[in-house]
Design an enzyme around this catalytic site. Structure first.
Site, short mmCIF file in Angstrom:
data_model
loop_
_atom_site.label_atom_id
_atom_site.label_comp_id
_atom_site.label_asym_id
_atom_site.label_seq_id
_atom_site.Cartn_x
_atom_site.Cartn_y
_atom_site.Cartn_z
CD GLU A 31 19.33 -19.82 -36.60
OE1 GLU A 31 20.10 -20.09 -35.74
OE2 GLU A 31 18.63 -20.42 -37.39
CB SER A 45 10.04 -27.15 -19.84
OG SER A 45 9.83 -28.60 -20.38
CG HIS A 49 15.85 -27.20 -14.42
ND1 HIS A 49 14.47 -27.75 -14.21
CD2 HIS A 49 16.09 -27.41 -15.81
CE1 HIS A 49 14.07 -28.07 -15.31
NE2 HIS A 49 14.80 -28.10 -16.34
CB VAL A 171 27.29 -22.48 -41.88
CG1 VAL A 171 28.68 -22.94 -41.98
CG2 VAL A 171 27.45 -20.97 -41.38
CB SER A 336 16.97 -30.51 -20.02
OG SER A 336 16.62 -29.68 -18.69
#
Ligand SMILES: Cc1cc2nc3c(=O)[nH]c(=O)nc-3n(C[C@H](O)[C@H](O)[C@H](O)COP(=O)(O)OP(=O)(O)OC[C@H]3O[C@@H](n4cnc5c(N)ncnc54)[C@H](O)[C@@H]3O)c2cc1C
Length: 363
Positions: A31, A45, A49, A171, A336
């Site tokens: 990371e 958000s 869902h 990376v 999403s």
């Protein structure tokens, strides 16, 4: 030799890493930031869902439904908060009520509990709903999480199972060799058998490090207003309008931290450089929200933020092994419902694609 390298510790890479460490010891995650879940996974958000919205026969529909079913247990396993607060989809006119018919039909087919209320009954449950609305669809299974915390927990648990996490390690190149890959970072070179690209907004550039890119990403910006935990909560549930082709629209979302969000808007942009959020955008979001909900305590605004949705032309997730570079996998275009889908994507992709590929390469 490392077995599998995961690139990117957003919610997708972190949960894939965790799932893999349950089966294989030699898994590493890279990371570029100091912590997990700070990019797309930290600017959204944070809703799990119900699974009603994605159109049929898409990966979005498949993984949202699977994810929703497993989330509560998964959150317990990761020791991260999960609250099933429910959501109301609000229809303002007859046209929007027709869209509720489609959602109800889909919910029936997908076995998702939903309930329709007229304005009178809806107001009994959420007294701050605007009295000019026509109808609501109650989706009691909708939940909220903290995706940054969830990502960090998944990495932590994966490390406790024997995996290795490399933070602030970027990376920058990948070389395909006969029986392995060489992954080059700002710190050194690592050899591995399988690579999984979970690079979020950079996933297309990462795939291009090994060969012809098979897709390109587009970006859709979403801005938010953040209200302090001291603000009186306007609604116990998430309130959102009938979705449009641009997305779910401007929502009111109570968050895990006790704050509330109003947003996001949806604006296609050429790049994902954050720019100041203009008062004009804020005004527009407030106007949209005010058509659904009264008495929002905007005087408690403490912050604004922006998230960028990484999108592909097909409007679905891209989950594949590179057609010309075997053992190189990409999970991209995860907009999403990526948060809602993450545990299901991680479990399914690990068991059906990554572990079989590792086994094949070992033999
Ligand atoms: C406005 C908005 C609202 C949303 N709302 C919801 C919602 O309510 N519910 C829902 O289910 N989904 C929602 N989403 C979608 C959800 O946020 C995403 O699907 C999810 O966060 C994507 O996670 P990711 O791991 O793919 O990407 P990211 O979280 O961006 O993770 C990718 C990681 O890769 C790292 N990386 C990139 N390149 C490199 C490199 N070369 N070397 C090392 N590391 C690298 C990055 O630093 C980053 O941490 C929303 C998204 C937006 C933008």
């Amino acid at each position: 030799m490392i077995d599998i390298i995961v690139i990117g510790a957003g919610i997708i890479g972190s949960t894939v890493f965790y799932e893999l460490t349950k089966q294989v010891k030699n898994v590493h995650i890279f990371e570029k930031n100091k912590q997990a879940g700070l990019e797309v996974s930290g600017h959204n958000s944070a809703i799990v869902h119900s699974g009603v919205d994605p159109v049929p026969n898409t990966l979005k529909a498949k993984y949202n439904l699977m994810g929703q079913a497993m989330y509560e247990e998964y959150a317990k396993e990761l020791e991260t908060p999960f609250k099933r607060i429910g959501a109301f989809v609000v229809a303002k006119n007859d046209e929007e009520c027709k869209h509720l018919d489609i959602l109800v039909e889909r919910a029936k087919l997908r076995n998702i509990p939903v309930k329709r209320y007229d304005v009178h009954d809806a107001l009994m449950l959420e007294p701050n709903l605007n009295s000019n609305i026509k109808e609501v669809l109650d989706m009691p299974t909708t939940a909220i999480v903290d995706p940054t915390h969830l990502s960090a927990q998944a990495v932590k648990k994966g490390v406790s199972l024997g995996g290795q996490a490399h933070f602030e390690e970027h990376v920058i190149a990948i070389h395909e060799r006969l029986s392995h890959f060489e992954v080059i970072t700002n710190f050194g070179m690592y050899q591995c058998k399988v690579v999984v690209n979970c690079g979020g907004l950079y996933a297309d550039k990462i795939e291009a490090l090994v060969g012809e890119p098979t897709f390109s990403l587009e970006y859709r910006k979403g801005e938010y207003i953040v209200l302090s935990e001291k603000a009186p909560q306007t609604s116990k549930r998430i309130i959102y309008p009938v979705p449009s082709p641009l997305g779910k629209g401007v929502l009111y979302v109570p968050t895990i931290s006790g704050r509330s969000l109003v947003g996001p808007n949806a604006v296609d942009v050429d790049d994902f450089t954050p720019r100041p959020i203009l008062d004009e955008s804020v005004h527009d979001m407030k106007n949209k929200m005010n058509q659904l909900l009264d008495n929002i305590a905007y005087e408690y605004e403490i912050d604004r933020f922006v998230g960028f949705r990484p999108r592909v032309e097909t409007d679905d997730f891209v989950i594949h092994e590179h057609p010309h570079v075997p053992y190189f996998f990409t999970l991209a275009g995860i907009e999403s419902p990526g948060i809602a889908s993450a545990p299901a994507i991680a479990k399914d992709v690990s068991t059906t694609m990554l572990l079989p590929a590792l086994k094949a390469r070992r033999s």
